[in-house]
Design an enzyme around this catalytic site. Structure first.
Site, mmCIF file in Angstrom:
data_model
loop_
_atom_site.group_PDB
_atom_site.id
_atom_site.type_symbol
_atom_site.label_atom_id
_atom_site.label_comp_id
_atom_site.label_asym_id
_atom_site.label_seq_id
_atom_site.Cartn_x
_atom_site.Cartn_y
_atom_site.Cartn_z
ATOM 1 N N LYS A 140 39.660 38.458 31.965
ATOM 2 C CA LYS A 140 39.656 39.826 32.770
ATOM 3 C C LYS A 140 40.352 41.091 33.102
ATOM 4 C CE LYS A 140 37.467 36.197 36.726
ATOM 5 N NZ LYS A 140 37.716 35.791 37.770
ATOM 6 N N GLN A 147 41.756 34.752 42.664
ATOM 7 C CA GLN A 147 41.352 33.591 41.494
ATOM 8 C C GLN A 147 41.689 32.070 42.134
ATOM 9 O OE1 GLN A 147 39.886 34.453 38.835
ATOM 10 N NE2 GLN A 147 39.506 31.895 38.059
ATOM 11 N N ASP A 172 34.824 40.344 44.482
ATOM 12 C CA ASP A 172 34.216 38.947 44.502
ATOM 13 C C ASP A 172 32.854 38.906 44.948
ATOM 14 O OD1 ASP A 172 35.604 36.990 42.512
ATOM 15 O OD2 ASP A 172 37.401 36.268 43.604
#
Ligand code: L34
Length: 291
Positions: free
Chosen positions: A52, A96, A119
C-alpha cells in the site's frame, strides 16, 4: 477462458490516479495523503501494508506508515486514532486487520472518522453503501466490481453465489451485486458455514465469488461450464522448496476449474492488487469530498 489480469488492471487504475494527482499538484495543491496503522508483526499484513505504501509513492501520494508494537493497548490505539482524526494533512487512513486479540476491532472501527475511513468499514459508511448513497466502498468488493466492469462481464439477472459472509468481502459484495445498475441486478445467494448442500447452489451459479480462505475449496465438480470465478481467498501455504518458505493460493482449485470457466481470477495477481488500487481510489475520493 479469459484470465482476468488483476495486476494489469490495478496498474491501469494506478496510472489513471497518477494523472489526477498530477493535475492536483499542478494547481499548487498538496498531494493526497494516506496513512496506514499496523499493530504487531503479522507477516501477511506487513506485505499488504508495504504494498500500500509503495503504491502511494507510485501514484504520487504522500503516505505514512504508523507501526505500533503487538503489546499496544486498545486505549493507546484509540488515542492514535483520535490524533489521526484531527490531522488536517491526512485525507484518509486505514487500520490494517486483523488486530491483536486483546483489541476490540469493532470499537476501533467505530472510532475512525467516517470522512477519513477510506476502507469504508465504519457502520455509517457501510450503511450508506447499502442505501446506495455516495460513500467509500470497501476496497476488495470495490476492486471486484471494477474487474467485472472493465472486463464487461454480464451480471444482469445472473445468479451469483457468494461463499463467505465477512463484513469486509462477502456481505458487501452480495449487496453491491444485487443493487440496480449496469454491473449489478444479479440474484445473489450468500452461502456460509451453515449452508446446506452448497454444491447444488454452486452448480447452478453463473458467477461464484469465493471469500473463504480455504485452499482448493472450490473444485471442478462444483461448477458449471461457462462459470465466472472471482477468487478472493488468499492463503499462505508453508513450502520449504519456495524461496520465501511459502506459496500463496486462492480458494479455487485453479487447474481443474479454469478449463470450465468463461472468466477466472488467478491468485496471486487477481483481486489482491485491485484491493490496493481501490484503496488509492478511495483516498483520492476522500480528498475531493473533504476539500
Ligand atoms: N483494514 N485490513 C484493512 N483493509 C484491507 O483492505 C485489508 N485487506 C485484507 C486484510 N486486512 C485488511 C487487504 O488489504 C486483505 N488485503 C490484501 C491486500 C493486498 C493483497 C492481498 C490482500 C495483495 O496484494 N495480494 C497479492 C499477493 C501479495 C503477497 O505476495 O502476499 C496478490 O497478487 O494477490
Amino acid at each position: 477462458m479469459v484470465l482476468i489480469d488483476g495486476k494489469a488492471t490495478a496498474n491501469q487504475i494506478k496510472n489513471e490516479i497518477a494523472e489526477e494527482v498530477k493535475a492536483i499538484k499542478s494547481k499548487g495543491e498538496r498531494a493526497p495523503h494516506l496513512a496506514a496503522v499496523l499493530v504487531g508483526n503479522d507477516g501477511a499484513s506487513l506485505t499488504y501494508v508495504g504494498s500500500k505504501v509503495r503504491s502511494c509513492e507510485k501514484v504520487g501520494f504522500d503516505s505514512s506508515l504508523i507501526r505500533l508494537p503487538e503489546e499496544t493497548t486498545e486505549a493507546e490505539l484509540l488515542a492514535k486514532i483520535a490524533e489521526l482524526n484531527q490531522d488536517d494533512t491526512l485525507d484518509g487512513y486505514i487500520v490494517q486487520l486483523p488486530l491483536p486479540k486483546h483489541i476490540d476491532e469493532e470499537k476501533v472501527l467505530l472510532a475512525i472518522d467516517p470522512k477519513k475511513d477510506v476502507d469504508g468499514f465504519h457502520p455509517s459508511n457501510f450503511g450508506r453503501m447499502a442505501l446506495e448513497l455516495e460513500t467509500f466502498i470497501p476496497a476488495t468488493p470495490f476492486g471486484i466490481m471494477q474487474l467485472i466492469e472493465r472486463y464487461d462481464i454480464d451480471t444482469q439477472g445472473k445468479h451469483v453465489v457468494v461463499i463467505g459472509r465477512s463484513h469486509i468481502v462477502g456481505r458487501p459484495i452480495s449487496i453491491l451485486m444485487s443493487q440496480k445498475g449496469a454491473y449489478g441486478n444479479a440474484t445473489v445467494t450468500v452461502a456460509h458455514s451453515r449452508t446446506k448442500d452448497l454444491k447444488a447452489l454452486t452448480q447452478q451459479a453463473d458467477i461464484i465469488v469465493s471469500a473463504l480462505g480455504v485452499p482448493g475449496f472450490v473444485t471442478a465438480e462444483m461448477v458449471k461450464d461457462g462459470v465466472v470465478i472471482i477468487d478472493v481467498g488468499i492463503t499462505r501455504v508453508e513450502d520449504a522448496s519456495k524461496e520465501k518458505g511459502y506459496y500463496i493460493t486462492g480458494d479455487v482449485d485453479f487447474d481443474s476449474v479454469a478449463p470450465k470457466a468463461s472468466y477466472i481470477t488467478p491468485v496471486p495477481g487477481g483481486v489482491g492488487p485491485m484491493t490496493i488500487a481501490m484503496l488509492l481510489k478511495n483516498t483520492l475520493l476522500a480528498r475531493k469530498w473533504n476539500s
